[in-house]
Scaffold this active site. Structure first.
Site, PDB file in Angstrom:
ATOM      1  N   HIS A 157      32.438  17.710   8.992  1.00 42.10           N
ATOM      2  CA  HIS A 157      33.392  18.811   9.095  1.00 42.10           C
ATOM      3  C   HIS A 157      33.798  18.973  10.557  1.00 42.10           C
ATOM      4  CE1 HIS A 157      33.720  20.346   5.037  1.00 42.10           C
ATOM      5  NE2 HIS A 157      32.408  20.246   4.886  1.00 42.10           N
ATOM      6  N   ASP A 187      40.015  20.610  12.834  1.00 42.53           N
ATOM      7  CA  ASP A 187      40.790  20.680  11.597  1.00 42.53           C
ATOM      8  C   ASP A 187      42.284  20.864  11.846  1.00 42.53           C
ATOM      9  OD1 ASP A 187      38.633  20.309   9.964  1.00 42.53           O
ATOM     10  OD2 ASP A 187      38.476  22.387   9.301  1.00 42.53           O
TER      11      ASP A 187
END
Length: 381
Positions: free
Chosen positions: A130, A160
């Protein structure tokens, strides 16, 4: 259809997690016709809510990609598109029969965007991860946080959204321009590890010039300098100070009552920074946040209130520029950037459901009876 500088461009999005939908939001915000393909039965963290801001301003159709007919239908949609993008681990799209070899054979001008944490190849390519993992490998995470404390994740903004979704949107548009010029599509390999490293370009430059140290909280822009930090006020609020330039620094000192303090005059002496920071901290504790705002408003002190998510949409500057919008009762950031000539529409909730699906399938040549059959056989939802 949304209006904007990307009007006339069709993009197919294979539904995924945060950074991929963010790319779709950016493209849709600026006029692209973004069609999102949800996979029937997909679970996990993928959000299908019409109220998810990342899903705004596109149409969606749910297809069973575990069936040959579902895959064939997805290929038809991709043949009608200028670009597609996906955010799965390497190999997933190939196993579905929707890899670049198949889709570029169908549509040689297609731009095929791929969003992953580590890229399509390399030792880590197949690993799960992540944002925090990607920015850990690029050097970003090590630089974030207070001195002598653990690194602090900067939300999931850097990997992200900045180094991921925004970088993919840029890569898609660069490749689309190339395709329009040459008639040749290509694959855009967007890795969040590399994208977040690009965002650190200035910091790597400072480090090369011995102007940045690996120690956290000891540098110009990481809370080490007293003139680039946030300070608590009497009511528990905070003021953000960014008076880097000498003229702005002097004005800030005058306004907080430290203009004649000899300890504060040497702005760029790190040996003095702890003492200077303590004096600024004590000064800001003498007034509430709103009292400081009244004093600092309009001044070139580079000092502003630290607003919460609830407060930011109501600040006078954000209100004047319509930086936040309310769509179907939901407050959300407005599309950005803006254009001097091209009009962009107000964002709208994602269009889904039977009517949206039928309209979309009719656009690619399917009739009512065929659409009904696809529904009965669970090829489309």
């Amino acid at each position: 259809m949304m209006r904007g500088p990307l009007t006339g461009i069709r993009i197919v999005e294979f539904a995924g997690l945060g950074p991929a939908p963010f790319c779709g939001m950016m493209l849709a915000d600026h006029g692209a016709d973004v069609i999102r393909i949800d996979q029937i039965g997909a679970g996990g963290l993928i959000q299908k809510s019409e109220r998810d801001v990342l899903n705004r301003s596109r149409r969606t159709v749910a297809i069973n990609l575990k069936t040959e007919e579902g895959v064939a239908l997805a290929r038809v949609l991709c043949r009608s598109a200028d670009g597609i993008f996906e955010g799965f681990r390497p190999g997933v799209m190939e196993r579905l029969g929707l890899g670049p070899d198949k889709l570029l054979a169908d549509n040689p001008k297609l731009v095929y965007g791929r969003m992953t944490g580590f890229g399509q190849d390399g030792p880590c390519a197949s690993m799960a991860g992540h944002d925090i993992n990607y920015i850990a490998l690029s050097g970003v995470l090590h630089a974030c946080g207070r001195a002598d404390e653990n690194p602090t994740p900067p939300l999931n903004l850097v990997g992200d959204f900045g180094g991921g979704g925004m970088m993919l949107a840029f890569g898609m548009l660069a490749a689309l321009l190339h395709a329009r010029t040459t008639g040749k599509g290509q694959v855009v390999d967007c890795a969040m590890t590399e994208g977040s490293a690009v965002l650190m370009a200035m910091i790597y430059s400072l480090r090369a010039d011995n102007l940045w140290h690996d120690a956290r909280g000891a540098n110009l822009l990481d809370g080490g300098a007293p003139f680039y930090d946030s300070y608590r006020t009497a009511d528990g609020g905070f003021i953000a100070v960014g008076s880097v330039e000498p003229a702005f620094y002097r004005e800030m000192l005058q306004l907080v009552g430290l203009g004649d303090d000899a300890d504060m005059l040497e702005q760029h002496d790190p040996a003095l920074w702890p003492r200077q920071k303590a004096k600024l901290a004590a000064a800001f504790l003498t007034r509430t946040r709103d009292e400081w705002c009244a004093l600092l408003d309009g001044a070139d002190a580079c000092a502003t209130p630290v607003l919460s998510l609830a407060e930011a949409p109501h600040h006078k500057h954000n209100v004047a520029r319509s930086a936040f919008l309310t769509v179907d009762g939901m407050v959300q950031p407005a599309p950005s950037p803006r254009y001097s000539h091209t009009h962009t529409d107000m964002p709208r909730p994602m269009e889904s459901g039977p009517c949206a699906t039928a309209a979309l399938l009719e656009e690619i040549g399917l009739g009512g009876p065929e659409i009904d059959r696809l529904r009965r056989e669970n090829i489309v939802a």
